[in-house]
Design a protein around this motif. Structure first.
Motif, short mmCIF file in Angstrom:
data_model
loop_
_atom_site.label_atom_id
_atom_site.label_comp_id
_atom_site.label_asym_id
_atom_site.label_seq_id
_atom_site.Cartn_x
_atom_site.Cartn_y
_atom_site.Cartn_z
N ARG A 53 6.36 6.20 16.38
CA ARG A 53 7.37 6.77 17.29
C ARG A 53 7.09 6.37 18.72
N LEU A 54 5.84 6.29 19.07
CA LEU A 54 5.51 5.83 20.43
C LEU A 54 6.00 4.40 20.64
N GLN A 55 6.06 3.64 19.55
CA GLN A 55 6.57 2.27 19.65
C GLN A 55 8.09 2.22 19.54
N ARG A 56 8.71 3.38 19.41
CA ARG A 56 10.18 3.49 19.37
C ARG A 56 10.80 2.63 18.28
N ILE A 57 10.14 2.58 17.14
CA ILE A 57 10.66 1.77 16.04
C ILE A 57 11.85 2.49 15.40
N PRO A 58 12.99 1.79 15.22
CA PRO A 58 14.21 2.46 14.76
C PRO A 58 14.06 3.19 13.43
N TYR A 59 13.45 2.53 12.44
CA TYR A 59 13.37 3.16 11.12
C TYR A 59 11.92 3.23 10.64
N LEU A 60 11.52 4.44 10.24
CA LEU A 60 10.18 4.63 9.68
C LEU A 60 10.34 4.83 8.18
N LEU A 61 9.63 4.01 7.44
CA LEU A 61 9.82 3.99 5.99
C LEU A 61 8.56 4.52 5.32
N VAL A 62 8.63 5.76 4.87
CA VAL A 62 7.46 6.38 4.26
C VAL A 62 7.41 6.07 2.77
N ILE A 63 6.23 5.67 2.34
CA ILE A 63 6.03 5.40 0.92
C ILE A 63 4.86 6.23 0.41
N GLY A 64 5.19 7.19 -0.43
CA GLY A 64 4.16 7.97 -1.09
C GLY A 64 4.18 7.63 -2.58
N ALA A 65 3.52 8.47 -3.36
CA ALA A 65 3.45 8.20 -4.79
C ALA A 65 4.84 8.18 -5.43
N ARG A 66 5.68 9.15 -5.00
CA ARG A 66 7.02 9.27 -5.58
C ARG A 66 7.85 8.00 -5.31
N GLU A 67 7.83 7.57 -4.02
CA GLU A 67 8.62 6.39 -3.64
C GLU A 67 8.14 5.16 -4.39
N ALA A 68 6.81 5.00 -4.46
CA ALA A 68 6.28 3.81 -5.14
C ALA A 68 6.71 3.81 -6.60
N GLU A 69 6.68 4.99 -7.17
CA GLU A 69 7.08 5.14 -8.56
C GLU A 69 8.54 4.73 -8.77
N GLN A 70 9.40 5.20 -7.84
CA GLN A 70 10.85 4.97 -8.03
C GLN A 70 11.34 3.74 -7.27
N ARG A 71 10.42 2.99 -6.68
CA ARG A 71 10.78 1.82 -5.88
C ARG A 71 11.83 2.17 -4.82
N CYS A 72 11.53 3.24 -4.09
CA CYS A 72 12.44 3.62 -3.02
C CYS A 72 11.65 3.94 -1.76
N LEU A 73 12.36 4.27 -0.68
CA LEU A 73 11.74 4.55 0.61
C LEU A 73 12.29 5.88 1.12
N THR A 74 11.45 6.63 1.81
CA THR A 74 12.00 7.75 2.56
C THR A 74 12.16 7.25 4.00
N VAL A 75 13.41 7.14 4.40
CA VAL A 75 13.75 6.50 5.67
C VAL A 75 13.99 7.55 6.73
N ARG A 76 13.32 7.40 7.85
CA ARG A 76 13.55 8.33 8.95
C ARG A 76 14.21 7.58 10.11
N ASN A 77 15.33 8.13 10.58
CA ASN A 77 16.10 7.55 11.67
C ASN A 77 15.51 8.00 13.01
N ARG A 78 15.10 7.05 13.83
CA ARG A 78 14.47 7.36 15.12
C ARG A 78 15.34 8.26 16.00
N ASP A 79 16.64 7.98 16.04
CA ASP A 79 17.51 8.65 17.01
C ASP A 79 18.00 10.01 16.53
#
Length: 594
Positions: A532-558
Motif C-alpha cells: 500500500r505504501l507503494q500505491r499498487i492498484p491491485y493486491l492479490l492475496v494467495i492463501g491455501a484456499r486460493e492456491a487450491e482453487q486457482r484464484c486470487l483474492t483481489v483488493r482494490n487500492r482505491d
RNA sequence: GCCAACGUAGCUCAGUCGGUAGAGCAGCUCACUCGUAAUGAGCAGGUCGUCGGUUCGAUUCCGACCGUUGGCUCCA
C-alpha cells in the motif's frame, strides 16, 4: 477588517520591528500576498535573517501590536517626502518617490506607526491594536532582486503567513504539509521512480526501473496516438552543426540556454536545445509538393538546455529532457485546421491522463520592446493575429502573456500547477512563419510555383520528465492502472503458496501485466502495508484456499473492495482495463468479466 | 546565475559548548509459516558532503568547492 488590509498593515509592523532590531536595514517594498505578506530589506553588511532572528522579530512585532500605536496617514509634497527618506538613508524609497513624481504625483502618502514611517498608498487599519486578533507567523526568508531585476541588488525578503483566524492559519499549514507529502521529488524516492547523483550532475535525473516503466508507458501511448493521427515519427541526432543553429537564429537568440560548442575537426557542433532545424532538414531533403502537405514530423527528442543552477528542480526543471516534439509544415491555408487538430490531440491526451481539468491555456505573445525575438514585425503581427483568431474560434478560456513567446513565433501554452501552487508549461503549440523562411523551405503549389510553408512547433504529451512530475503529484503516486509502473502485486500467506504464486506471476507477465510477487517470509499484514505504501492498484492475496482453487483474492487500492476471482478472470479484467486506459480501478469486480 | 538555509549509516533524525558518534526503519542471518497497514532475536553498516586553513587535536571553528531546499531572475 479586510484581511488584505490587515496583511499589508502587518508588513509595516514587520518592517518597524526589523528596523528596531537591525538599525540600518534599508526598506524595499512590503505588499500583502494571497496567504500573508512579505517585506524586502537590504541588511547591513554581515547581517542576515536566521531562524533565531525571525523569532526575535516576531516577538518584537507582537510587542508593537501590544503597544497598539495608531497608523497615521500623512500626505507630503514630493520634495518633503524625498528629503525625509534621504535623511533616513532609504535609497529605495527615494527611487520609488522619483518614479511617482515622474508619473505626475505631487504628493505622496506616508504612514506612521509610532516612530516608524513608510511610503505607502494605504489603506491601513486604524491602529496596531486591530491586528492583535490576526493569526500570523513569519514563514521563511528568501532572496529577491530589487524590483525583480537581476541587474539590481539582491534584497532579503521575509515571507509571512497571515489569516483572520488561528484555524485558517492552521488549515493552510496543514494543506501545505499534505502538498509536501505528494511532492514528486519525495514520492519519486519513496516509490523508486527516479534518483539523482552528484557525480552524474545536478538537473540530470536517473530514471529507475519503475520511473523508466512510466516513461515507456507514456511514450508508447503518445507515439501510437500520433501515428494514428497522421504523424510520421523520425529519429535525428542530439548534435548538430553550430552553423545550422546560426541560420535558425538559436545561436543569436537562444544561446544563453545552449551549451558551449564542441569543436570536432575544425567544425563546431552544439548539443541541440530544440529539434526544429533537424526536422526542417528532413523536410528539405527532397522537393515537396502541395500534395505532400501537411508534413507532420514527430520525435521523442532528447534536448539539452543550459539552465540557471538555482532553478533546477526534480523532474520539473532539468538540463537534459525528452520532448514529444513535432514540426508540422503546412500550407498557410492549412494552418488553422492543423492548429485545431493539435489542440484536439492535446485535449485527448490530457483526458486520457485524467488531468484535463487541471490545466489552463495561455496565449504567449512577444514583447515588442524586447530584442530576443526575430525581427520581422509583419510576420509577427500576422502570426499573433492568427493565433488569437484560432483561440477565439476554439472558445476555450485563456490568459494572455506578453513577452512569453518563442523567439521565432507566438505560442499557445498549456499550463499546469504543481502541488505547491507553482505554475509551469507542460505543452506548447507555436506558430512559426520565421524559420521556414530562414531555412528557405518550399513546396510547389498546384500551378507549379514555389511557396513557403508555415511551421507549427508543438508538444503533445509535453516533456516526458515534467509530465511525469505532474502526474506523480496529481495522483499523489496512486496512478490509474494503465499508468502504474506496477499494476498488481501477489502476496503469499505462507511458503506453501509460492509455486502457484510464481505460476500466476508468469501468467500475468505473459499477458503484459506489470506484476510483482512478494514471497518474503513475512506476515500478510506486513506485505499489505508495504504494497500500500507503494500505491499498487491491485493486491492479490494467495492463501491455501486460493492456491487450491486457482484464484486470487483481489483488493482494490482505491475502494478497498475485495473479491475472490479466478486467476484468468482477473487477468483478462485488468488487461481490458489497461487497454481502455480506465481512470477507475474495477478489475476486481466479477461483473467486469464477460 | 543571485540571496539565504541546510548536508551525520540506504532513509528519517539525535548528538559532540573542539578530544573521531547513536536511535528507529531498511539490509543480512536465524527462529516463527502466520489471512489484510510494521513477528522476534542477533549481526553488519558512518574517513559526520569534499578539499584546504586555524589548533597538540576538527565531524564540531573559518574558507573554498560540490550537492539539496526555499525564493528571485529565466524557462519545456
Amino acid at each position: 477588517m479586510d484581511i488584505q488590509t490587515c496583511r499589508h498593515s502587518l508588513s509595516h509592523v514587520l518592517a518597524a520591528a526589523v528596523q528596531q532590531l537591525m538599525p540600518g536595514a534599508k526598506l524595499g517594498i512590503g505588499p500583502a500576498t494571497d496567504e500573508g505578506f512579505y517585506y524586502d530589506f537590504l541588511l547591513p553588511e554581515g547581517c542576515s535573517f536566521t531562524p533565531e532572528t525571525l523569532k526575535q522579530i516576531e516577538k518584537a512585532m507582537r510587542k508593537l501590536l501590544g503597544g497598539g500605536a495608531p497608523f497615521v496617514r500623512k500626505d507630503l509634497p514630493v520634495a518633503d517626502a524625498r528629503r525625509h527618506f534621504e535623511a533616513q538613508g532609504e535609497t529605495f524609497k527615494v527611487e520609488l518617490i522619483d518614479d511617482l513624481e515622474k508619473d505626475g504625483s505631487r504628493e505622496v502618502g506616508l504612514y506612521e506607526l509610532g516612530a516608524f514611517a513608510d511610503l505607502c498608498a494605504g489603506p491601513h487599519v486604524a491602529s496596531a491594536a486591530e491586528l492583535r486578533s490576526v493569526a500570523f507567523a513569519l514563514d521563511r526568508v528568501a532572496g529577491a532582486y530589487w524590483r525583480g531585476s537581476e541587474k539590481n541588488p539582491m534584497l532579503q525578503r521575509i515571507y509571512a503567513l497571515a489569516f483572520a483566524t488561528k484555524e485558517e492559519l492552521a488549515d493552510y499549514r496543514r494543506r501545505r504539509e499534505e502538498a509536501m507529502a505528494r511532492d514528486h521529488r519525495r514520492l519519486g524516492v519513496e516509490m523508486e521512480l527516479f534518483a539523482t547523483s552528484p557525480l552524474v550532475g545536478k538537473g540530470l535525473p536517473l530514471l529507475l526501473p519503475k520511473g523508466a516503466t512510466l516513461r515507456r508507458i507514456l511514450e508508447r501511448f503518445i507515439v501510437d496516438e500520433e501515428l494514428a493521427r497522421g504523424y510520421q515519427h523520425v529519429y535525428t541526432p542530439d548534435l548538430g552543426r553550430k552553423k545550422m543553429y546560426e541560420i535558425s537564429g538559436h545561436w543569436d537568440h537562444y544561446q544563453t540556454h545552449m551549451y558551449p560548442a564542441i569543436a570536432v575537426d575544425g567544425e563546431d557542433y552544439v548539443l541541440r536545445p530544440m529539434t526544429c532545424p533537424h526536422h526542417f532538414m528532413i523536410y528539405a531533403h527532397k522537393p515537396r509538393s502541395y500534395r505532400d502537405l501537411p508534413v507532420r514530423l514527430a520525435e521523442l527528442a532528447t534536448q539539452y538546455r543550459k539552465e540557471d543552477s538555482g532553478s533546477l528542480t526534480g523532474l520539473i526543471r532539468v538540463m537534459s529532457f525528452h520532448l514529444s516534439d513535432s514540426h508540422i509544415l503546412c500550407a498557410p491555408e492549412q494552418l488553422r485546421d492543423e492548429f485545431l487538430a493539435v489542440v484536439d490531440l492535446v485535449g485527448h491526451v490530457m483526458r486520457q491522463l485524467g488531468v484535463r481539468d487541471s490545466i489552463g491555456f495561455r496565449a504567449s505573445l512577444r514583447d515588442e520592446n524586447s530584442e530576443k525575438y526575430v525581427d520581422n514585425p509583419e510576420l509577427w503581427d500576422h502570426a499573433e493575429k492568427t493565433l488569437i483568431e484560432i483561440l477565439d474560434q476554439l472558445g476555450v478560456p485563456y490568459e494572455t502573456a506578453r513577452g512569453e513567446a518563442a523567439f521565432y513565433g507566438p505560442k499557445l501554452d498549456v499550463q499546469m500547477r504543481n502541488v505547491l501552487g507553482k505554475e509551469d508549461t507542460v505543452i506548447t503549440i507555436q506558430i512559426d512563419f520565421a524559420l521556414p523562411e530562414r531555412f528557405e523551405l518550399t513546396y510547389v503549389d498546384h500551378r507549379g510555383a514555389e511557396q513557403r510553408p508555415v511551421a507549427i512547433h508543438r508538444a503533445s504529451i509535453g516533456c516526458i520528465e515534467r509530465t511525469m512530475a505532474f502526474l506523480i503529484e496529481h495522483y499523489a503516486g496512486a496512478f490509474p492502472s494503465w499508468l502504474a509502473p506496477v499494476q498488481a502485486r501477489l502476496l503469499t500467506i505462507t511458503d506453501d503458496q509460492i509455486p502457484f504464486a510464481r505460476e500466476a506471476l508468469a501468467a500475468a507477465r505473459k499477458c503484459g501485466i506489470r506484476c510483482e510477487l512478494d514471497e518474503r517470509n513475512e506476515k500478510i499484514g506486513r506485505k499489505m502495508r508495504d504494497a500500500r505504501l507503494q500505491r499498487i492498484p491491485y493486491l492479490l492475496v494467495i492463501g491455501a484456499r486460493e492456491a487450491e482453487q486457482r484464484c486470487l483474492t483481489v483488493r482494490n487500492r482505491d475502494t478497498g473492495a475485495q473479491q475472490s476471482l479466478p486467476l484468468d478472470a482477473f487477468l483478462s479484467n485488468l488487461c481490458r482495463e489497461t487497454a481502455e486506459r480506465s481512470l477507475v480501478l474495477s478489475a476486481e469486480a466479477p461483473s467486469a468479466a464477460s
